[in-house]
Structures are given as C-alpha cells and as structure tokens.
Design a protein around this motif. Structure first.
Motif, PDB file in Angstrom:
ATOM      1  N   ASP A 287     -23.712 -33.403 -20.792  1.00  0.00           N
ATOM      2  CA  ASP A 287     -23.574 -34.245 -19.605  1.00  0.00           C
ATOM      3  C   ASP A 287     -24.933 -34.624 -19.025  1.00  0.00           C
ATOM      4  O   ASP A 287     -25.002 -35.440 -18.100  1.00  0.00           O
ATOM      5  N   THR A 288     -25.994 -34.033 -19.531  1.00  0.00           N
ATOM      6  CA  THR A 288     -27.338 -34.316 -19.047  1.00  0.00           C
ATOM      7  C   THR A 288     -27.682 -35.786 -19.252  1.00  0.00           C
ATOM      8  O   THR A 288     -27.616 -36.300 -20.370  1.00  0.00           O
ATOM      9  N   ALA A 289     -28.034 -36.465 -18.167  1.00  0.00           N
ATOM     10  CA  ALA A 289     -28.344 -37.891 -18.219  1.00  0.00           C
ATOM     11  C   ALA A 289     -28.745 -38.367 -16.833  1.00  0.00           C
ATOM     12  O   ALA A 289     -28.584 -37.648 -15.844  1.00  0.00           O
ATOM     13  N   ALA A 290     -29.269 -39.582 -16.781  1.00  0.00           N
ATOM     14  CA  ALA A 290     -29.450 -40.257 -15.509  1.00  0.00           C
ATOM     15  C   ALA A 290     -28.140 -40.958 -15.179  1.00  0.00           C
ATOM     16  O   ALA A 290     -27.599 -41.683 -16.013  1.00  0.00           O
ATOM     17  N   TYR A 291     -27.629 -40.714 -13.998  1.00  0.00           N
ATOM     18  CA  TYR A 291     -26.359 -41.297 -13.585  1.00  0.00           C
ATOM     19  C   TYR A 291     -26.614 -42.453 -12.628  1.00  0.00           C
ATOM     20  O   TYR A 291     -27.344 -42.318 -11.650  1.00  0.00           O
ATOM     21  N   TYR A 292     -25.979 -43.586 -12.921  1.00  0.00           N
ATOM     22  CA  TYR A 292     -26.186 -44.807 -12.156  1.00  0.00           C
ATOM     23  C   TYR A 292     -24.893 -45.300 -11.531  1.00  0.00           C
ATOM     24  O   TYR A 292     -23.834 -45.266 -12.155  1.00  0.00           O
ATOM     25  N   CYS A 293     -25.010 -45.786 -10.319  1.00  0.00           N
ATOM     26  CA  CYS A 293     -23.896 -46.398  -9.615  1.00  0.00           C
ATOM     27  C   CYS A 293     -23.925 -47.902  -9.847  1.00  0.00           C
ATOM     28  O   CYS A 293     -24.992 -48.523  -9.828  1.00  0.00           O
ATOM     29  N   ASN A 294     -22.760 -48.483 -10.088  1.00  0.00           N
ATOM     30  CA  ASN A 294     -22.634 -49.924 -10.254  1.00  0.00           C
ATOM     31  C   ASN A 294     -21.506 -50.428  -9.364  1.00  0.00           C
ATOM     32  O   ASN A 294     -20.499 -49.752  -9.196  1.00  0.00           O
ATOM     33  N   ALA A 295     -21.683 -51.623  -8.813  1.00  0.00           N
ATOM     34  CA  ALA A 295     -20.658 -52.193  -7.961  1.00  0.00           C
ATOM     35  C   ALA A 295     -20.520 -53.685  -8.193  1.00  0.00           C
ATOM     36  O   ALA A 295     -21.506 -54.372  -8.464  1.00  0.00           O
TER      37      ALA A 295
ATOM     38  N   CYS B  92     -23.524 -62.886  -1.135  1.00  0.00           N
ATOM     39  CA  CYS B  92     -23.801 -64.324  -1.230  1.00  0.00           C
ATOM     40  C   CYS B  92     -23.175 -64.796  -2.531  1.00  0.00           C
ATOM     41  O   CYS B  92     -23.871 -65.062  -3.520  1.00  0.00           O
ATOM     42  N   GLY B  93     -21.869 -64.870  -2.523  1.00  0.00           N
ATOM     43  CA  GLY B  93     -21.131 -65.089  -3.750  1.00  0.00           C
ATOM     44  C   GLY B  93     -20.867 -63.739  -4.423  1.00  0.00           C
ATOM     45  O   GLY B  93     -21.333 -62.704  -3.949  1.00  0.00           O
ATOM     46  N   TRP B  94     -20.116 -63.765  -5.531  1.00  0.00           N
ATOM     47  CA  TRP B  94     -19.844 -62.519  -6.238  1.00  0.00           C
ATOM     48  C   TRP B  94     -21.079 -62.061  -6.995  1.00  0.00           C
ATOM     49  O   TRP B  94     -21.716 -62.843  -7.700  1.00  0.00           O
ATOM     50  N   GLU B  95     -21.418 -60.803  -6.848  1.00  0.00           N
ATOM     51  CA  GLU B  95     -22.582 -60.225  -7.487  1.00  0.00           C
ATOM     52  C   GLU B  95     -22.271 -58.828  -7.999  1.00  0.00           C
ATOM     53  O   GLU B  95     -21.298 -58.204  -7.565  1.00  0.00           O
ATOM     54  N   SER B  96     -23.099 -58.347  -8.893  1.00  0.00           N
ATOM     55  CA  SER B  96     -23.024 -56.969  -9.340  1.00  0.00           C
ATOM     56  C   SER B  96     -24.421 -56.374  -9.262  1.00  0.00           C
ATOM     57  O   SER B  96     -25.418 -57.081  -9.408  1.00  0.00           O
ATOM     58  N   GLY B  97     -24.496 -55.076  -9.025  1.00  0.00           N
ATOM     59  CA  GLY B  97     -25.790 -54.445  -8.893  1.00  0.00           C
ATOM     60  C   GLY B  97     -25.784 -52.990  -9.323  1.00  0.00           C
ATOM     61  O   GLY B  97     -24.723 -52.385  -9.496  1.00  0.00           O
ATOM     62  N   TRP B  98     -26.979 -52.451  -9.497  1.00  0.00           N
ATOM     63  CA  TRP B  98     -27.186 -51.079  -9.930  1.00  0.00           C
ATOM     64  C   TRP B  98     -28.023 -50.314  -8.926  1.00  0.00           C
ATOM     65  O   TRP B  98     -28.904 -50.870  -8.268  1.00  0.00           O
ATOM     66  N   GLY B  99     -27.770 -49.019  -8.828  1.00  0.00           N
ATOM     67  CA  GLY B  99     -28.630 -48.145  -8.060  1.00  0.00           C
ATOM     68  C   GLY B  99     -29.812 -47.710  -8.902  1.00  0.00           C
ATOM     69  O   GLY B  99     -29.911 -48.041 -10.085  1.00  0.00           O
TER      70      GLY B  99
END
Length: 118
Positions: free
Chosen positions: A89-97, A102-109
């Motif tokens: 399970d060791t890894a960098a964990y990232y949040c995505n939404a 300003c319109g539909w967008e997606s992004g990462w932490g």
C-alpha cells in the motif's frame, strides 16, 4: 482558484491504520465526484476509491474490505479510512475531484505519502 489539500499520511507498521483527508476550497458550486488515487515509484497512478455526489462508491480490488471512502458534502471534504495496511500500500496518495467552478473542471491535490514498513 480551487485547491485540493490532502493530509493524514505517514509511516505505519503493517496491519496498522491511517485516515486520509482531502479538503476542496475556493469558488465551487458543485462537486460531481471525488476520488483517491495512489502512485508508487516506477508504477502507474491507479484509482483506489471513488465516491459520487449521490454517494455511490467503488474500490480497487486490492483494497476492498480494507479501505472505506466517505465524504462531508457541507465541507467539500473526502476521507479515506485505511485498515490492515500492507507494505504494497506504500505510495503517494492523491485526491482528485470533478467540480463546477468556472465551468466543469477536474483537479489534483499535491499528495500525501503513506509508507507501510517494519
């Protein structure tokens, strides 16, 4: 404009547990879905868990029964409760939404590191 900030990572022994948090801030009118991904060095980034605005969840086979995703819609925050952690399970964990700003967008932490070792 919109920021995703993860927290809760750290060093834990095999069999231990951690709770990750990801808070979205800024001008957000709605969030369609939030998810947790992870990436270990030399490996592809993979989807770990996802939750939609309706509360529907899905998990990678490798974490089913051990990880649980949940959200606090009022605070635009998603959580990942992890138990029975394994070295793999060791890894960098990232949040995505996926959200509407300003319109539909997606992004990462920026990511939070989880290290499982003895």
């Amino acid at each position: 404009q919109v920021q995703l900030v993860e927290s809760g990572g750290g060093l834990v022994q095999p069999g231990g547990s951690l709770r990750l948090s990801c808070a979205a801030s800024g001008v957000i009118f709605s969030i369609h879905a939030m998810a947790w991904y992870r990436q270990a060095p030399g490996k592809q980034r993979e989807l770990v868990a996802q939750i939609t605005e309706t509360g529907t969840t899905k998990y990678a086979d490798s974490v089913k029964g051990r990880f649980a995703i949940s959200s606090d819609n009022l605070k635009n925050t998603v959580f990942l409760q992890m138990i029975s952690l394994k070295p793999e399970d060791t890894a960098a964990y990232y949040c995505n939404a996926l959200y509407y700003s300003c319109g539909w967008e997606s992004g990462w932490g920026q990511g939070t590191q989880v290290t499982v070792s003895s």
